[in-house]
Design a protein around this motif. Structure first.
Motif, PDB file in Angstrom:
ATOM      1  N   ASP A 178      45.683  33.463  43.008  1.00 18.03           N
ATOM      2  CA  ASP A 178      46.245  33.445  44.360  1.00 18.03           C
ATOM      3  C   ASP A 178      45.475  34.458  45.192  1.00 18.03           C
ATOM      4  O   ASP A 178      45.565  35.666  44.953  1.00 18.03           O
ATOM      5  CB  ASP A 178      47.725  33.812  44.321  1.00 18.03           C
ATOM      6  N   PRO A 179      44.693  33.994  46.172  1.00 16.26           N
ATOM      7  CA  PRO A 179      43.847  34.920  46.932  1.00 16.26           C
ATOM      8  C   PRO A 179      44.611  35.831  47.890  1.00 16.26           C
ATOM      9  O   PRO A 179      44.043  36.801  48.390  1.00 16.26           O
ATOM     10  CB  PRO A 179      42.910  33.985  47.695  1.00 16.26           C
ATOM     11  N   VAL A 180      45.889  35.521  48.170  1.00 12.53           N
ATOM     12  CA  VAL A 180      46.691  36.417  49.006  1.00 12.53           C
ATOM     13  C   VAL A 180      47.293  37.519  48.137  1.00 12.53           C
ATOM     14  O   VAL A 180      47.238  38.704  48.468  1.00 12.53           O
ATOM     15  CB  VAL A 180      47.781  35.629  49.759  1.00 12.53           C
ATOM     16  N   LEU A 181      47.876  37.129  47.010  1.00 13.46           N
ATOM     17  CA  LEU A 181      48.351  38.136  46.062  1.00 13.46           C
ATOM     18  C   LEU A 181      47.196  38.905  45.428  1.00 13.46           C
ATOM     19  O   LEU A 181      47.350  40.030  44.986  1.00 13.46           O
ATOM     20  CB  LEU A 181      49.147  37.467  44.933  1.00 13.46           C
ATOM     21  N   ARG A 182      46.031  38.225  45.364  1.00 10.43           N
ATOM     22  CA  ARG A 182      44.863  38.739  44.644  1.00 10.43           C
ATOM     23  C   ARG A 182      45.234  39.014  43.187  1.00 10.43           C
ATOM     24  O   ARG A 182      44.999  40.086  42.647  1.00 10.43           O
ATOM     25  CB  ARG A 182      44.281  39.988  45.307  1.00 10.43           C
TER      26      ARG A 182
END
Length: 946
Positions: A178-182
């Motif tokens: 998840d690139p927002v949560l990283r």
């Protein structure tokens, strides 16, 4: 004894009992090795959450099972806890920081963790208060939180042991990112949804200039990381191209054309690009063909420095548009087609998930362990062997399919909130795993490393700690009596949506560390949908808060709740209009008991539930019915001799001092018999996890048999009976009611606890502590069923029911008292006369001793047949209308005769059907034929009447 209020008001009752049940140790289990044990593990709700209808359903089942077994004399433990919910909780607190213009990186890890604990202390226990409101009888003294010190110690212990056994390892592998949560997220937390997209056809020129191949892709931005193009080995269109090189557009490098059977020849052009760093299937292809792996996405899903300079730093979707534009400018974009595609999104954030090659910690699922069997294999065998059973059993095939294809479990998450991985790194990348830093340092020194150590910043997947609850909450690794009594637990009650998140993990981990299964049964129930069958979701505005159903809520608040968090805010007016239509005056207060009974009535095995609030209204009326019935019984029994003192057989025998002390009527014996039947049905319902059968059996008995029939009969017996008959009636009234309250208690705890306080003393039931919670649960004594009494009341019901039907057909007022003429079965009619007179609203019952006398008396009356009797209301009738009625009834009976005769004429039916069934059909023909004859005789008399 408390005086009952005039009417049933659930709020006051529930508040009083909830307060009492929240006292420390109220539901602590007995720890008696000589007693059977029942235990149940609460699926720990997220600390961020609130009760939704799924919880309400799930908790009703668990609490009913718990109360039932506690009353049945078991050591009973319902173990509560809440889960730290790593991703969900971190999102909540990060959003709070965003409102302050900060990020977690601005305040640092230590301060961020402090903020989370502060939030948890002030806002994180909402769901436990709602559980209390539902009446959950968990042992609150054992409540745990998954980040408690004891839970954390067990997490570290199991991690170290698994690492030392070689079953936990660290490796760079492709994971869902998840690139927002990283952070890596579980594949189980990725939901693929069909969305509108495009399929781009892109020309890849052959390096030797002899032509080109056209590749079809839905993600053109990832072509910057392509390391091959691929065709099916049997696709004759492209056989000549296999082994050649193509020039990768925009990147100025060449890549090979390979053949692999993975290619779907029917998709697009039959030529696909291979990007091992950004697609799980491509990764597998890359491993088979030893392709290089080139990652072009940074952890925030921007283009990294492995891509051409023109795209570096662009967001993935911006880069997509730029790549397509550049390909078009170069004449390499052949075609763009609209295309439906499955887009993977994180269930927690809604973000499109990217396959990402990163260093992660994994648990080996299929690697042989210390006994030669893998963690997954041991769990599979536990279900195969019946050590763990699924209810309903059809879930076993789903279990076997998933477990048979299981992959190693990625257990690390790039978060700050959670159990930090107990691993420390040396400056050269050395790894030292320990229960704490001191142990890790000691291992480093033993290995000859004396430099600085840095702890791994990642945390464990929330489900890693959740997998250990069956033993971590019972004192493991120490040996405790709780483990002896409550491991394995009896049953896990859960929805099918977390079979592989939680159920599978618990079976694997508990077997590995204790050698025992975590639970004997897994009861999989359906999911709760709205009345139209749609899944309840805040984004759709159709969520119902169970506490709103219990306490009620005004219309404005209900609309606000329903329109908050909509996926499409523009639908708010439509949602508000629906709410106004369904609940024009807001949500009524139904009370916890009505809600729980509704949930129980829906609890058939495995089916999804279309929840309708009208059911709550019906069961609220049921509570009112029970309340009013209790008031009637107490009014007639309190301060009266109810025969609750036990006397010996000798004392009650003829000549004894208590001979004739209680004279039970057929109706008294009948209701006692029916009580044994319902007790038996309820026991089977609990054993089979069919709470719908439990609820339906109780409802039918209480409403139809006890309230509508027996209480009405009792009124007559109390007015007309002898002293012994009246005493027996009071005895039956109060004892049956007291038993019913205990029978109902697991499903409707509040009202039954309130009523039992008043009823139990009158019924002679004295329990230490005076609470229904620990009163013995009723057990059926089928030998007490009196078949003659049951048949007698069945005959009474038939005669009364027939007279009421005839009254209705004649348009007589239900309240009008009218003379009734009866012939046939004289002994029964004589015995039942007081009841017939009262229940059928008879002004005068005329019993005639012959058919001829009956024919003379009823020549112009409407006649009905009730078993062996005929009856007629002695009022003027419309001869034409009565003739029409009789003809319709004769026609109906002749159809039934034809059906039964048809079966009997079927040789196959007669040969295969049980003898009792064949006999029943013969009896039906005989009975219907006799009734037709009597009706035809009545027709003839009507025709000859003046």
């Amino acid at each position: 004894m408390t005086e009952l209020a005039k009417s049933f008001e659930p709020q006051a009752i529930e508040a009083r009992w909830a307060l009492k049940w929240n006292e420390p140790g109220a539901f602590a289990p007995t720890l008696d090795p000589a007693k059977p044990s029942f235990s149940i593990q609460l699926p720990p709700p997220n600390v961020t959450g609130t009760l939704h209808m799924g919880h309400g359903f799930n908790h009703t089942i668990m609490d009913a099972l718990t109360r039932y077994h506690r009353m049945s004399g078991f050591n009973t433990l319902w173990l509560p806890g809440t889960d730290h919910a790593g991703i969900a909780t971190q999102i909540v607190v990060e959003r709070q920081l965003q409102d302050e213009g900060l990020s977690r990186h601005d305040i640092g890890r230590a301060k961020f963790i402090e903020r989370v604990w502060d939030w948890k202390a002030h806002s994180g226990n909402v769901i436990t208060s709602q559980m209390r409101r539902m009446g959950d009888t968990v042992d609150w003294s054992r409540e745990y939180f998954t980040m408690d010190a004891t839970q954390s110690a067990v997490v570290n212990e199991t991690f170290v042991r698994l690492y030392e056994e070689g079953l936990i390892y660290r490796k760079k592998r492709l994971v869902s990112w998840d690139p927002v949560l990283r952070s890596a997220v579980s594949d189980l937390e990725v939901e693929s949804e069909e969305e509108d997209g495009f399929l781009w056809h892109i020309r890849y020129p052959l390096a030797d200039g002899s032509g080109s191949l056209v590749v079809a892709t839905t993600r053109p931005e990832t072509m910057l990381g392509d390391t091959a193009v691929m065709v099916h080995p049997d696709d004759e269109r492209y056989t000549a191209f296999i082994g050649k090189q193509v020039t990768l557009p925009l990147c100025n490098r060449t890549i090979p054309v390979i053949a692999d059977a993975y290619v779907d020849r029917e998709f697009g052009t039959g030529v696909v690009k291979v990007t091992p760093a950004h697609d799980a299937n491509d990764y597998a292809v890359g491993q088979r063909h030893h392709l290089p792996i080139i990652g072009v996405l940074a952890l925030d899903a921007t283009i990294n420095d492995n891509a051409p300079e023109a795209y570096r730093g662009l967001d993935r979707f911006v880069a997509r548009k730029q790549v397509v534009a550049d390909l078009d400018a170069l004449g390499l974009l052949v075609e763009t087609k609209k295309h439906k595609l499955m887009v993977p999104r994180c269930a927690r954030t809604g973000q499109v998930v990217e396959p990402m090659l990163t260093d992660q910690w994994f648990m080996a699922m299929t690697q042989p362990g210390r006994d030669g069997e893998s963690i997954a294999g041991r769990a599979i065998h536990a279900v195969e062997n019946g050590d763990v059973r699924f209810v309903p059993p059809q879930w076993v095939s789903t279990w076997n399919h998933w477990m048979g294809n299981i992959q190693d479990w990625c257990i690390s998450r790039q978060l700050w909130w959670g159990h930090q991985i107990p691993a420390w790194y040396g400056t050269g990348g050395e790894i030292f795993v320990g229960r704490d830093e001191a142990e890790a340092r000691a291992k480093a020194v033993a290995a000859g490393y004396t430099g600085t150590l840095r702890r791994d910043e990642d945390v464990l997947d929330t489900w890693y700690s959740a997998a250990q609850f069956p033993f971590s909450t019972l004192g493991w690794p120490a040996k405790t009596i709780e483990q002896d009594l409550f491991l394995p637990s009896t049953v896990l009650v859960t929805g099918f949506d977390i079979i592989f998140f939680w159920v599978a993990r618990m079976i694997m981990m508990t077997l590995h560390f204790t050698g025992q299964v975590p639970f004997r049964s897994v009861y999989i129930h359906g999911l709760v949908h709205d009345a139209q069958g749609k899944k309840m979701s805040k984004s759709e505005g159709n969520v119902i808060d169970p506490v709103d159903l219990i306490e009620g809520v005004d219309l404005d608040t209900l609309i606000k709740k329903s329109t908050t968090g909509l996926r499409r805010p523009e639908t708010a007016p439509k949602v508000a209009a629906r709410v106004k239509k369904e609940f024009p005056e807001g949500m009524p207060a139904y009370g916890a008991d009505a809600l729980r009974f509704t949930m129980a009535s829906y609890a058939s095995l495995g089916r999804n539930i279309n929840f309708d609030t009208k059911r709550c209204e019906g069961y609220r009326n049921f509570c009112n019915k029970l309340w009013n019935a209790t008031k009637f019984v107490l009014m007639n029994c309190e301060g009266q001799d109810c025969g609750v003192k036990e006397h010996t057989k000798a004392e009650c025998a003829p000549g004894g001092p208590f001979h004739g002390y209680m004279q039970f009527s057929p109706a008294d014996k009948w209701i006692s018999s029916e009580l044994q039947r319902v007790e038996d049905a309820v026991a089977h319902g609990f054993a089979d996890y069919r709470l719908d059968n439990v609820a339906n059996a109780i409802y039918g008995f209480v409403w139809d048999e006890y309230c509508d029939w027996y209480i009405e009969i009792a009124k007559v017996q109390l007015q007309t009976g002898t002293e012994g008959q009246q005493r027996a009636t009071r005895h039956t009234l109060i004892r049956t009611l007291e038993t019913v309250l205990r029978l109902m208690h697991p499903i409707m705890p509040f009202i039954t606890a309130e009523l039992w306080e008043s009823v139990a003393p009158v019924a002679g039931r004295h329990i230490e502590g005076g609470s229904i919670v620990t009163a013995p649960y009723p057990k059926a004594q089928l030998e007490r069923i009196d078949a003659d009494a049951v048949a007698w009341v069945a005959k009474l019901k038939t005669v009364v029911g027939t007279s009421r039907t005839l009254r209705s057909e004649m348009n007589l007022s239900p309240a009008a008292r009218v003379p009734l003429c009866v012939v046939g079965d004289d002994a029964f009619i004589a015995q039942a006369e007081p009841l017939l007179t009262a229940l059928a609203k008879v002004s005068e019952l005329r019993r005639l001793d012959s058919d001829a006398a009956f024919a003379d008396a009823t020549r112009s009356a409407a006649v009905a047949v009730a078993g062996d009797s005929r009856l007629a209301w002695l009022v003027e009738i419309d001869v034409a209308a009565e003739t029409e009625r009789l003809n319709k009834e004769i026609a109906r009976l002749q159809v039934e005769i034809a059906k039964a005769a048809g079966k009997l004429a079927n040789e196959s039916f007669v040969a295969r059907a049980p003898a009792a069934v064949v006999a029943q059909e013969n009896q039906r023909v005989a009975d219907f034929t006799a009734t037709v004859a009597r009706l035809q005789d009545q027709l003839a008399r009507l025709a000859s009447s003046p």
